[in-house]
Enzyme design. Structure first.
Site, PDB file in Angstrom:
ATOM      1  N   HIS A  69       9.093 -10.898  16.792  1.00 46.42           N
ATOM      2  CA  HIS A  69      10.083 -11.189  15.748  1.00 46.42           C
ATOM      3  C   HIS A  69       9.983 -10.236  14.555  1.00 46.42           C
ATOM      4  CE1 HIS A  69      10.746 -14.742  18.052  1.00 46.42           C
ATOM      5  NE2 HIS A  69       9.554 -15.226  17.789  1.00 46.42           N
ATOM      6  N   HIS A  71      15.776 -18.911  20.120  1.00 47.26           N
ATOM      7  CA  HIS A  71      16.203 -19.192  21.498  1.00 47.26           C
ATOM      8  C   HIS A  71      17.675 -19.620  21.529  1.00 47.26           C
ATOM      9  CE1 HIS A  71      11.699 -20.241  21.972  1.00 47.26           C
ATOM     10  NE2 HIS A  71      11.893 -18.936  21.866  1.00 47.26           N
ATOM     11  N   ASP A 104      13.645 -13.710  23.058  1.00 47.87           N
ATOM     12  CA  ASP A 104      13.396 -13.681  21.608  1.00 47.87           C
ATOM     13  C   ASP A 104      14.088 -12.480  20.972  1.00 47.87           C
ATOM     14  OD1 ASP A 104      11.760 -15.925  21.533  1.00 47.87           O
ATOM     15  OD2 ASP A 104       9.882 -14.779  21.597  1.00 47.87           O
TER      16      ASP A 104
HETATM   17 ZN   LIG Z   1      10.398 -17.483  21.737  1.00 48.09          ZN
END
Ligand SMILES: [Zn+2]
Length: 306
Positions: free
Chosen positions: A265, A81, A242
């Site tokens: 991710h 973040h 993200d």
């Molecule tokens: Zn996040």
């Protein structure tokens, strides 16, 4: 101030808060730094081997957050973040001092980082920014998850969708142009989870610092956070935040058109590794001209350089 020259913060800023997964109280101080140094994390609780660089090859874990680890096994986690905030605001160089392993989760979004950075202001240098221009389509699939990046002229577009069987989250889709759109909704969107997953996370030793102050928790078709959502697409918008943060592990601004369905991710990091594994997929260039326009809106100029 030109967006085409490298920026840092005009003075240092500090944040304090709990780590989402470790539950530890942490403080970070972000200091201005010299052009061409990039973003650097420094663990001030350790005396040596304490520099951890946020680059894509240092990503060691992508379970629920992005963790980077240096060659001595020293890590910083939940960087995404903060990295997303710096990517969106065009902060090219900064030294981030952190006294623990995990970046504080703040309110679960990038809102507090962004507001403080904007309030602090930026220092622009004479050094040109570097850009990574995607020149070939690169894609990856993992079951029903999918991510791809293709050429674009001057923008970084992120087109993201999520599909949840949970009826409150459901299917959400949003597309943004990182360099031209107002990203307030993206920065302000909080991390989220399903109520039934909370117990599992805690069993895995994760989310020790998690609470309704730093995450949206959804139970069936009900939101446990009494204040409600911050924007209609908060779930997918958080995934875009993200994604921006994870893309910054490439080191520079990217020019390309990214599409992702149900990724996160892991897939974003795999995509970066695949892009940089083959030099035909990208070019890195610097914009050398001085006194260029203040935004990317004059596309003809940028095109001629790119
Ligand atoms: Zn996040």
């Amino acid at each position: 101030m030109s967006v085409l020259s490298q920026k840092t913060l005009s003075k240092k800023v500090s944040f304090e808060g709990v780590g989402l997964h470790t539950g530890e109280n942490t403080s970070i101080t972000i200091l201005p730094s010299e052009p061409n140094t990039g973003i650097i994390f420094k663990r001030t609780d350790l005396e040596k081997n304490n520099i951890v660089l946020p680059n894509l090859y240092n990503v060691s874990n992508t379970t629920l957050c992005t963790t980077i680890t240096n060659e001595h096994g020293v890590s910083v986690s939940t960087i995404e973040h903060l990295m997303g905030a710096m990517y969106g605001l065009g902060i090219d160089n900064a030294l981030i001092e952190i006294n623990s392993q995990e970046v504080p989760i703040m309110d679960g979004s990038a809102k507090i980082f962004v507001e403080k950075f904007l309030e602090t202001g930026f220092e622009s240098s004479q050094e040109p920014i570097k850009l990574i221009k995607i020149t070939n389509e690169v894609s990856l699939k993992d079951g029903s998850k999918y991510i791809s990046i293709n050429k674009s002229n001057v923008s970084l577009d992120i087109d993201f969708e999520i599909k949840y069987s949970n009826s409150l989250i459901g299917n959400q889709k949003n597309k943004i142009n990182v360099y031209e759109n107002n990203l307030t909704d993206i920065y302000n969107s909080r991390t989220f989870c399903l109520y039934e997953d909370v117990e599992n996370l805690k069993k895995m030793g994760l989310a020790k610092g998690g609470s309704l102050n730093n995450a949206i928790v959804v139970k069936d078709n009900e939101l446990l956070n009494s204040e409600g959502l911050r924007n209609k697409l908060e779930f997918v918008n958080h995934k875009i935040l993200d994604c921006m943060g994870d893309l910054y592990l490439s080191g520079y601004k990217i020019i390309g058109s990214l599409k992702c369905s149900q990724g996160g991710h892991t897939l974003t990091n795999q995509l970066l590794r695949k892009i940089f594994a083959d030099k035909n997929n990208y070019t890195i260039f610097e914009i050398k001209e001085k006194s260029l326009p203040h935004t990317y809106i004059d596309k003809s100029i940028l095109k001629s350089i790119a």
